[in-house]
Structures are given as structure tokens and as C-alpha cells.
Design a protein around this motif. Structure first.
Motif, mmCIF file in Angstrom:
data_model
loop_
_atom_site.group_PDB
_atom_site.id
_atom_site.type_symbol
_atom_site.label_atom_id
_atom_site.label_comp_id
_atom_site.label_asym_id
_atom_site.label_seq_id
_atom_site.Cartn_x
_atom_site.Cartn_y
_atom_site.Cartn_z
ATOM 1 N N PHE A 81 -7.876 0.341 1.748
ATOM 2 C CA PHE A 81 -6.934 2.032 1.166
ATOM 3 C C PHE A 81 -6.738 2.516 1.881
ATOM 4 C CE2 PHE A 81 -8.378 -0.122 -3.240
ATOM 5 C CZ PHE A 81 -7.669 -0.638 -2.929
ATOM 6 N N ASP A 82 -6.178 2.238 2.842
ATOM 7 C CA ASP A 82 -6.536 3.354 4.194
ATOM 8 C C ASP A 82 -5.711 4.479 3.868
ATOM 9 O OD1 ASP A 82 -8.719 2.469 5.619
ATOM 10 O OD2 ASP A 82 -8.046 0.837 6.989
ATOM 11 N N PRO A 83 -4.216 4.270 4.215
ATOM 12 C CA PRO A 83 -2.923 4.572 4.405
ATOM 13 C C PRO A 83 -3.890 6.092 3.419
ATOM 14 C CG PRO A 83 -2.439 3.176 3.809
ATOM 15 C CD PRO A 83 -3.611 2.563 3.932
ATOM 16 N N VAL A 84 -4.021 5.569 1.532
ATOM 17 C CA VAL A 84 -4.086 6.375 0.185
ATOM 18 C C VAL A 84 -5.040 7.770 1.076
ATOM 19 C CG1 VAL A 84 -4.686 6.442 -1.841
ATOM 20 C CG2 VAL A 84 -3.597 4.539 -0.709
ATOM 21 N N VAL A 85 -6.292 6.668 1.173
ATOM 22 C CA VAL A 85 -8.167 7.818 1.590
ATOM 23 C C VAL A 85 -7.311 8.549 2.432
ATOM 24 C CG1 VAL A 85 -9.663 7.746 3.085
ATOM 25 C CG2 VAL A 85 -9.407 5.516 1.370
ATOM 26 N N ALA A 86 -6.615 8.746 3.725
ATOM 27 C CA ALA A 86 -6.186 9.623 4.807
ATOM 28 C C ALA A 86 -5.155 10.990 3.634
ATOM 29 C CB ALA A 86 -5.505 8.664 5.753
ATOM 30 N N LYS A 87 -4.406 10.639 2.782
ATOM 31 C CA LYS A 87 -3.314 11.010 2.282
ATOM 32 C C LYS A 87 -4.432 12.219 1.016
ATOM 33 C CE LYS A 87 0.950 10.118 1.179
ATOM 34 N NZ LYS A 87 1.649 9.420 1.640
ATOM 35 N N ALA A 88 -5.139 11.316 0.433
ATOM 36 C CA ALA A 88 -6.044 12.019 0.052
ATOM 37 C C ALA A 88 -7.382 13.106 0.094
ATOM 38 C CB ALA A 88 -6.901 10.870 -1.469
ATOM 39 N N ALA A 89 -7.132 13.195 1.570
ATOM 40 C CA ALA A 89 -8.219 13.894 2.360
ATOM 41 C C ALA A 89 -6.897 15.374 3.287
ATOM 42 C CB ALA A 89 -8.736 13.436 3.435
ATOM 43 N N GLY A 90 -6.266 14.978 3.079
ATOM 44 C CA GLY A 90 -5.047 16.092 3.632
ATOM 45 C C GLY A 90 -4.618 15.193 5.183
ATOM 46 N N ALA A 127 -1.256 10.214 -2.512
ATOM 47 C CA ALA A 127 -2.565 10.820 -2.731
ATOM 48 C C ALA A 127 -3.310 11.222 -3.464
ATOM 49 C CB ALA A 127 -1.695 11.794 -1.820
ATOM 50 N N HIS A 128 -3.235 9.985 -4.379
ATOM 51 C CA HIS A 128 -4.860 10.417 -5.684
ATOM 52 C C HIS A 128 -4.846 9.275 -5.656
ATOM 53 C CE1 HIS A 128 -3.470 14.688 -5.420
ATOM 54 N NE2 HIS A 128 -1.963 13.653 -5.675
ATOM 55 N N TRP A 129 -5.830 9.497 -7.125
ATOM 56 C CA TRP A 129 -6.976 7.658 -7.550
ATOM 57 C C TRP A 129 -6.416 7.423 -9.544
ATOM 58 C CZ3 TRP A 129 -8.125 4.830 -3.942
ATOM 59 C CH2 TRP A 129 -8.386 5.658 -2.436
ATOM 60 N N GLN A 130 -6.653 6.560 -9.449
ATOM 61 C CA GLN A 130 -7.400 6.135 -10.523
ATOM 62 C C GLN A 130 -8.226 5.059 -10.688
ATOM 63 O OE1 GLN A 130 -2.699 4.522 -11.593
ATOM 64 N NE2 GLN A 130 -3.770 2.350 -11.615
ATOM 65 N N ASP A 131 -8.896 5.004 -12.151
ATOM 66 C CA ASP A 131 -10.297 4.396 -12.298
ATOM 67 C C ASP A 131 -9.386 2.447 -13.086
ATOM 68 O OD1 ASP A 131 -12.146 6.134 -11.476
ATOM 69 O OD2 ASP A 131 -11.462 6.693 -14.067
ATOM 70 N N SER A 132 -10.134 2.167 -12.530
ATOM 71 C CA SER A 132 -9.327 0.084 -12.970
ATOM 72 C C SER A 132 -10.389 -0.312 -13.214
ATOM 73 C CB SER A 132 -8.565 -0.085 -11.924
ATOM 74 O OG SER A 132 -9.346 -0.786 -10.650
ATOM 75 N N GLU A 133 -10.519 -1.600 -13.586
ATOM 76 C CA GLU A 133 -11.693 -3.042 -14.473
ATOM 77 C C GLU A 133 -12.346 -2.597 -12.444
ATOM 78 O OE1 GLU A 133 -7.830 -5.123 -14.941
ATOM 79 O OE2 GLU A 133 -8.632 -2.898 -14.693
ATOM 80 N N LEU A 134 -11.844 -2.861 -11.569
ATOM 81 C CA LEU A 134 -12.374 -3.025 -9.791
ATOM 82 C C LEU A 134 -12.362 -1.838 -9.698
ATOM 83 C CD1 LEU A 134 -9.749 -5.642 -9.036
ATOM 84 C CD2 LEU A 134 -11.890 -6.219 -10.259
ATOM 85 N N GLY A 135 -13.097 -0.886 -10.139
ATOM 86 C CA GLY A 135 -12.582 0.755 -9.384
ATOM 87 C C GLY A 135 -11.872 1.422 -9.197
ATOM 88 N N GLU A 136 -11.854 2.574 -8.091
ATOM 89 C CA GLU A 136 -10.996 3.684 -7.719
ATOM 90 C C GLU A 136 -9.818 2.348 -7.077
ATOM 91 O OE1 GLU A 136 -12.276 6.978 -6.024
ATOM 92 O OE2 GLU A 136 -11.919 7.971 -8.296
ATOM 93 N N ILE A 137 -8.145 2.812 -7.644
ATOM 94 C CA ILE A 137 -7.330 1.758 -6.759
ATOM 95 C C ILE A 137 -6.135 3.288 -6.780
ATOM 96 C CG2 ILE A 137 -7.910 0.187 -7.476
ATOM 97 C CD1 ILE A 137 -5.465 -0.044 -9.941
ATOM 98 N N PRO A 138 -5.296 3.066 -5.667
ATOM 99 C CA PRO A 138 -4.299 3.936 -5.582
ATOM 100 C C PRO A 138 -3.540 4.712 -6.717
ATOM 101 C CG PRO A 138 -4.214 2.616 -4.031
ATOM 102 C CD PRO A 138 -4.912 2.093 -4.775
ATOM 103 N N LYS A 139 -3.191 5.632 -6.768
ATOM 104 C CA LYS A 139 -2.306 5.694 -8.214
ATOM 105 C C LYS A 139 -1.149 5.056 -8.235
ATOM 106 C CE LYS A 139 -1.314 9.803 -11.407
ATOM 107 N NZ LYS A 139 -2.297 9.065 -12.410
ATOM 108 N N GLY A 140 -1.012 4.712 -9.559
ATOM 109 C CA GLY A 140 0.441 3.971 -9.416
ATOM 110 C C GLY A 140 0.106 2.419 -9.316
#
Length: 399
Positions: A177-186, A202-215
Motif C-alpha cells: 500500500f505504498d501510495p496510501v502510506v505516503a499520503k498518510a504520512a503527508g 490517506a487513511h486506514w481501516q481495520d479488517s480481518e487481514l489487518g489494516e487496509i486502506p480506508k474504503g
């Protein structure tokens, strides 16, 4: 012909079998150097025994009889060889000539054993080789064959690079999730144009596989692909089929099909495929037993030994790259049932968990990766044509 001669192989090359060192899988150190066996590369290791261009010839194995893959093949650069392949050293043009001569020769008379076919060093050395007396003529023949070989090898390397690019982009977007990691870090996502970067949250959500991009969502493979959805109908219009069996697929490449009359086709020839399908061997699944179907003939039918994954989402490239990762292979291996012939049931494919991005992200992934995979398919077809031309030329060159 007065300007050609027949001599035993031993008089032309140096045999280096005494330098071979087999290493058990459990004792191999992973690395950058190919580890060769009777039919090609079987692993990559951290050290090497040989350097330069050599000709390897299968010493044992069923392939000496079936000839499903070449029994002679060149190894270049730094590499390791186990004790299942003979090692021959000589001038480059001679090795190229011998490679094709041996691959087009019926070696049955020199192979011993039925349960375990073997081509001993003594028998290999005694094989009579027919070649020009004039070394310049031999070099000319080798140049013609070598030009075709070099283009085939270039295509193979290009395909490996394209496949690695596709896998790397999949991992960057959908695993790390490199693009999400970058946006979450500004930060701005690297190497993405602004309108593409805007598709990633730019944000995360919980799932049964761990954190995944929001939406995004975690779902079964069956949410984005159907499994074995096309069976050969009773009113099938074609009298002939192009049949693809498990043995014809290796390392993600379809090596050819068999043209059969529909009435004489094996009972397992029951599965239709279309462009964009990914096929996976259900029996002993491994990193060699899958392929992407691209522009197949209308009458192409695959064995029921394959699981056929037909995309129902926006991207066939996503289904192919998602189901050909090491993690997915490990998942299939863990769900294989049976000891002698471990096999994976269709529901194991259907239930495989995936992180699914929104359709607009899938569309962009398809735009980027689909042309790479199309080029891979083109290169495979071109190499098959070049190989057929080479094999047609060889007897003409010999005469």
C-alpha cells in the motif's frame, strides 16, 4: 559428403562431470546463481562452480525418452550444476551446433534403463557427431542458429522483466500500500501522476487481514472472479479442439496445445477458456503451474486438471497478479489434499481472501499492466515461431 565428417562427441569437447557437486535442498543457500539439473534451472544459490559458456546434457530422467523439453541446453555466466546433467566445454560455435544436433537426434540407442532412463558419460561420449570439416562452415551454421536462439533468449528475458514489473506494481499498490502510506504520512506518492494519486486514500481501516486502506474491502476471490464457470456444452460447434493439458504449462508459459478431433478428445477436456482467464493446476500447485490466457483460439479447451479463474471485476491483470504471488501459492499448497497427488478443490480458490480496491483503482492498474502482459504473450508466440523456423532449418543446414 566429402567435406563433412562423423566423429565421436568425446573428440570434440571436454567433459567436466567430475566437477559437479549436488547439494540437498535443505543445505542450499539462496542466492543469485542458477542451480541446474537435468532439464534446466531448478533453484538459485549463493555460490557457483562454473563460469562461462557450457553445454549441459541430461544424464537421467524420463525426459530422455519423452523429450518434452530439450535434453541439451547452454548455461552461461556463473552457475552451479548437480549430478543429473553432463557438462561439456568447447568453442562457443561448436557448443551451439552440438546443442541443436543433440536435441534433434534420436538418442534412444544410447539411453539405458527403463524405470530410470540414463545417458551415461561413456554413452554420451560415444555418440557420433556429423559436422563440417571446415570450421568456417561450422561457424556459419552456428551463426544462423545462434541468431534465432539469441532472439528467443532476449524474448525470455524481456518477459521475465515484464512479469517482475507487474508483480512489483501489484505488491506496491495492493500489499505494501505504498501510495496510501505516503499520503498518510503527508507525502506525495512517488511516481504517480496527481490524478492517479488522488484515487488512493490517506487513511486506514481495520479488517480481518489487518489494516487496509480506508474504503477498500477484504473479500473472497469469488467476489471478483468465477471459478470453472464454462463447461464444454453438448452442442459445442467445433469438430476439432485446441487442447491444453497440465504438462504443456511451465513457469507461467503455455508451451503449445494439441489439436484433437472432438470425438477423440480425452474425457478431461471439458473446460472452455476465454481471453483474460487465469488457469491454475489443481494438482501439486507450484510456481510453475499457472498461466494467463490471452487471445486464445475460439476452440481452445483446457484440462479439468486446471482451475479456470474468469475475472468478473474491472481487471484481468489484477486477478492474474493477485493469484500468482508466492503468498497465494503458499495458500494453495496449504489447502492441497492428498499425499501422493496433493490437489486443490475449486472451493479453495473461491474462498481465497483478497484485499479488493475500488473499481477506479482496478481500471488504472489494468491500463498499466495489461500492455505488459500482452507483450509477454506476443513474445511467447514470436519465440514459438522462431523455434519452429530453427528446427526446420537445421536439417537443411545439415544437408
Amino acid at each position: 559428403m566429402s567435406d563433412w565428417k562423423t566423429v565421436p562427441l568425446a573428440s570434440l569437447v571436454e567433459n567436466l562431470d567430475s566437477r559437479r557437486v549436488p547439494v540437498k535442498r535443505s543445505e542450499r543457500q539462496s542466492g543469485l546463481y542458477p542451480y541446474y539439473g537435468a532439464s534446466g534451472i531448478v533453484d538459485w544459490v549463493g555460490s557457483y562452480l562454473f563460469d562461462g559458456e557450457h553445454l549441459l546434457v541430461a544424464e537421467d530422467g524420463e525426459n530422455l525418452n519423452s523429450r518434452s523439453v530439450p535434453i541439451a541446453f547452454r548455461a552461461t555466466g556463473k552457475f552451479w550444476v548437480n549430478n543429473h546433467a553432463h557438462i561439456l566445454k568447447g568453442p562457443t560455435h561448436l557448443l551451439r551446433y552440438l546443442e541443436h544436433f543433440l536435441n534433434n537426434l534420436d538418442v534412444a540407442g544410447w539411453v539405458t534403463g527403463s524405470a530410470q532412463p540414463k545417458l551415461t558419460q561413456g554413452n554420451l561420449n560415444s555418440i557420433p557427431i556429423y559436422l563440417p570439416t571446415d570450421d568456417d562452415e561450422l561457424k556459419a551454421i552456428a551463426r544462423v542458429l545462434g541468431a534465432l536462439d539469441d532472439k528467443i533468449e532476449l524474448n525470455r528475458r524481456m518477459n521475465r522483466t515484464l512479469e517482475e514489473l507487474a508483480a512489483a506494481l501489484f505488491r506496491s499498490w495492493f500489499v505494501d500500500f505504498d501510495p496510501v502510506v505516503a499520503k498518510a504520512a503527508g507525502r506525495k506518492p512517488a511516481h504517480l501522476r496527481p490524478e492517479l494519486a488522488a484515487l488512493f486514500p490517506a487513511h486506514w481501516q481495520d479488517s480481518e487481514l489487518g489494516e487496509i486502506p480506508k474504503g477498500w474491502r477484504v473479500a473472497k476471490l469469488s467476489a471478483v472472479a468465477s471459478v470453472n464457470s464454462r463447461k464444454l456444452p453438448r452442442n459445442y460447434p467445433h469438430a476439432e479442439i485446441e487442447y491444453l493439458d497440465i504438462s504443456s504449462v511451465s513457469e507461467g508459459v503455455i508451451n503449445g496445445t494439441t489439436r484433437l478431433a472432438r470425438t477423440s478428445a480425452p474425457s478431461r477436456a471439458q473446460r472452455l477458456v476465454v481471453h483474460g482467464d487465469t488457469i491454475w493446476s489443481c494438482v501439486r500447485p507450484n510456481r510453475r503451474s499457472f498461466a494467463l490466457i490471452q487471445d486464445p483460439p475460439e476452440n481452445m479447451v483446457v484440462s479439468t486438471g486446471f482451475a479456470t479463474l474468469t475475472p468478473t471485476c474491472e481487471s484481468a491483470a489484477f486477478i492474474y497478479t493477485a493469484t500468482t504471488t508466492e503468498d497465494f501459492t503458499d495458500y494453495l499448497t496449504a489447502h492441497a489434499e492428498g499425499s501422493a497427488y496433493p490437489a486443490v478443490r475449486p472451493d479453495a480458490f473461491e474462498n481465497a481472501p483478497l484485499v479488493i480496491p475500488p473499481p477506479d483503482v482496478l481500471k488504472e492498474f489494468e491500463k498499466i499492466v495489461a500492455p505488459w502482459l500482452a507483450q509477454v504473450a506476443h513474445n511467447v508466440r514470436e519465440s514459438r515461431t522462431l523455434a519452429a523456423l530453427r528446427d526446420t532449418l537445421l536439417p537443411k543446414l545439415l544437408s
